[in-house]
Design an enzyme around this catalytic site. Structure first.
Site, mmCIF file in Angstrom:
data_model
loop_
_atom_site.group_PDB
_atom_site.id
_atom_site.type_symbol
_atom_site.label_atom_id
_atom_site.label_comp_id
_atom_site.label_asym_id
_atom_site.label_seq_id
_atom_site.Cartn_x
_atom_site.Cartn_y
_atom_site.Cartn_z
ATOM 1 N N ARG A 80 0.672 -1.208 -0.110
ATOM 2 C CA ARG A 80 0.031 0.126 0.049
ATOM 3 C C ARG A 80 0.947 1.315 0.072
ATOM 4 N NH1 ARG A 80 -2.331 3.079 4.711
ATOM 5 N NH2 ARG A 80 -3.782 4.409 3.761
ATOM 6 N N HIS A 124 -2.941 11.226 0.716
ATOM 7 C CA HIS A 124 -2.335 10.915 2.110
ATOM 8 C C HIS A 124 -1.841 12.005 2.508
ATOM 9 C CE1 HIS A 124 -0.865 7.368 4.804
ATOM 10 N NE2 HIS A 124 -0.562 8.627 5.551
ATOM 11 N N GLU A 169 -6.936 8.287 6.419
ATOM 12 C CA GLU A 169 -7.350 9.079 7.866
ATOM 13 C C GLU A 169 -7.925 10.478 7.421
ATOM 14 O OE1 GLU A 169 -3.829 8.453 10.253
ATOM 15 O OE2 GLU A 169 -3.695 6.476 10.051
ATOM 16 N N ASN A 288 -7.181 1.979 10.249
ATOM 17 C CA ASN A 288 -5.997 2.111 10.646
ATOM 18 C C ASN A 288 -5.916 2.101 12.148
ATOM 19 O OD1 ASN A 288 -5.231 2.142 7.995
ATOM 20 N ND2 ASN A 288 -4.620 4.630 8.211
ATOM 21 N N TYR A 290 -3.889 2.259 16.214
ATOM 22 C CA TYR A 290 -2.727 2.444 17.067
ATOM 23 C C TYR A 290 -3.013 2.527 18.326
ATOM 24 C CZ TYR A 290 -0.186 3.572 12.563
ATOM 25 O OH TYR A 290 0.196 3.421 11.152
ATOM 26 N N GLU A 350 -3.332 -0.055 8.543
ATOM 27 C CA GLU A 350 -2.173 0.225 9.116
ATOM 28 C C GLU A 350 -1.981 -0.428 10.558
ATOM 29 O OE1 GLU A 350 -1.184 4.497 9.216
ATOM 30 O OE2 GLU A 350 -1.692 4.657 7.347
HETATM 31 O O1 IFM Z 1 3.116 7.933 9.816
HETATM 32 C C1 IFM Z 1 1.682 8.037 10.185
HETATM 33 C C2 IFM Z 1 0.786 7.642 8.590
HETATM 34 O O2 IFM Z 1 1.113 8.454 7.705
HETATM 35 C C3 IFM Z 1 -0.808 7.667 9.061
HETATM 36 N N1 IFM Z 1 -1.027 6.910 10.004
HETATM 37 C C4 IFM Z 1 -0.316 6.958 11.296
HETATM 38 C C5 IFM Z 1 1.270 6.690 10.881
HETATM 39 C C6 IFM Z 1 1.935 6.904 12.325
HETATM 40 O O3 IFM Z 1 1.592 7.893 12.997
#
Ligand code: IFM
Length: 441
Positions: A80, A124, A169, A288, A290, A350
């Site tokens: 990706r 992006h 995002e 995505n 985290y 992600e």
């Molecule tokens: O690096 C970023 C990415 O561009 C978008 N999602 C989160 C990642 C980590 O912060």
């Protein structure tokens, strides 16, 4: 970390790595590329932690053959990447800059030649600066410009890209780029940034139509999600939790899946017919993830309807983000429970972490924390599949250490270490670990 082998994944599960254009490409002035809002922002004093820019980044624009070889060695089935709008349309409108598209044309062919599916994200965050000068995503016209750009890209690559992702995002681009100003274009509008949500979503819907006219490949969007963890049990805390959940987790997904904006989040620039455009069916939802977010009721004088509270008691990454793999399972199950039959299959587009990885005396880069992170998050995906959620892929963020936006080069997310002075790439121990997981399947 569990020492047991990872459980199996369904046949055809997509194993991938993710990157984005401004974070790795460099080649800022190459072959007619125009400036984006991130060029402008990064070159403004005081915006980036280490004062760096993405002018060179990982120099992927000139080293993509080496990077494709690294992916082939990793054994992934998908890559990706994002396409830089200012390479394709330096002014954000008008005919395509053929040299800019040539780069992606070669990249796509090189990927296909080694059996890797190209997965292309159209936006992006690197908006052409001339569009920002005309109001950027606060201007409804940008949504139409985005569809025009999508059409140009699909006309060239629509026969070979295997999955299209319209936006990456949009919540982060709205909130950090336009709400708090920590990202480009650096606007501080707080809740007056909502038109940016609507115009991005409208651009998404118009781009879906443009893509459908040019390609039969599936189309998706990649949203960032953060499950709410309440830090308090009063009614005010619960109200704050609902407000944050609406903002981060529902503002974009509710209208995409045909439910309109959540109560209290109507961006006030919606015109008749927009919601139908936005709700055009998508084939996949990119997720995505985290970390979750701790929330409690706001202080009396707060301009926000919630307070963000650090989540203690978890290991932390170099970004100071808590490591909570079970949050990914809860998120995936929660999306299924919330949206039921209208939820398309999900791919985790992600998932990853930053650590202060450095070569040892022998030049090797050991990153056991990343291995533990990926192991835990893959088990969480498997647990969600076991709970009946249709998850069909997982992409590690990121292939390479890269330019982490306002953090510059200070945060390393890669499976591959990059020496930003020499551009030498060194696969970390997580690269070997991930390859072993992929190869076993
Ligand atoms: O690096 C970023 C990415 O561009 C978008 N999602 C989160 C990642 C980590 O912060």
């Amino acid at each position: 970390m569990s020492t047991a082998p990872l459980p199996g994944f369904p046949a055809g599960f997509r194993w991938g790595v993710s990157t984005s254009a401004y974070q790795i490409e460099g080649g800022a002035g190459a072959d007619g590329r125009g400036p984006s809002i991130w060029d402008t922002f990064a070159h403004s004093p005081g915006r980036i932690a280490d004062g760096s820019t993405g002018d060179v980044a990982c120099d992927h624009y000139h080293r993509h053959a080496e990077d494709v070889a690294l992916m082939a060695g990793l054994g992934v089935s998908a890559y990706r990447f994002s396409i830089a709008w200012p390479r394709v349309q330096p002014d954000g409108s008008g005919p395509a800059n053929a040299a800019g598209l040539d780069f992606y044309d070669r990249l796509v062919d090189d990927l296909l030649a080694v059996g890797i599916d190209p997965v292309a994200t159209l936006f992006h965050w690197d908006l052409p600066q001339p569009l920002e000068d005309a109001g950027g995503w606060l201007n409804r016209d940008t949504a139409h410009r985005f569809a025009g750009y999508a059409d140009l890209v699909a006309a060239r690559l629509g026969d070979r890209v295997k999955l299209w992702i319209t936006l990456n995002e949009p919540f982060i681009h709205m909130s950090l780029g336009h709400g708090t100003g920590l990202h480009a274009p650096g606007r501080f509008l707080l809740f007056d940034a909502f038109p940016v949500a609507h115009h991005q979503l409208l651009g998404h819907g118009l781009a879906v139509a443009a893509l459908r006219a040019r390609t039969t490949s599936p189309v998706a969007i990649a949203n960032n999600y953060s499950p709410v963890v309440l830090r308090g049990d009063t009614d005010a805390d619960r109200t704050a939790g609902l407000a944050y959940d609406g903002l981060h987790n529902r503002l974009f997904t509710d209208p995409l899946l045909g439910r309109g904006y959540p109560p209290g989040f109507d961006p006030a620039v919606v015109r008749d017919g927009d919601l139908d455009v936005i709700a055009a069916p998508i084939d996949l939802l990119g997720v995505n993830y985290y970390n979750p977010t701790g929330i409690r009721a706001p202080e009396e004088d707060s301009p926000l309807p919630f307070d963000l509270v650090p989540l203690d008691g978890y290991p932390r990454t170099a970004s100071d983000w808590p490591v909570v793999p079970e949050g990914l399972r809860d998120l995936l199950v929660g999306l299924r429970d919330r949206y039921g039959d209208v939820l398309p299959p999900i791919q985790v587009t992600e998932s990853g972490c930053a650590y202060d990885d450095a070569p040892d005396a022998d030049g090797r880069v050991h990153d056991p924390e990343r291995i533990a992170y990926l192991d835990g998050h893959l088990r969480a995906v498997r647990a969600a599949i076991d709970a009946g959620v249709d998850v069909t892929g997982y992409f590690v963020w990121s292939l390479l250490d890269n330019w982490e936006w306002a953090e510059g080069f200070t945060k390393r997310f890669g499976l591959v270490h990059v020496d930003f002075r020499t551009q030498v790439r060194t696969p970390k121990s997580s690269y070997a670990w991930f390859r072993d997981q992929v190869v076993r399947r």
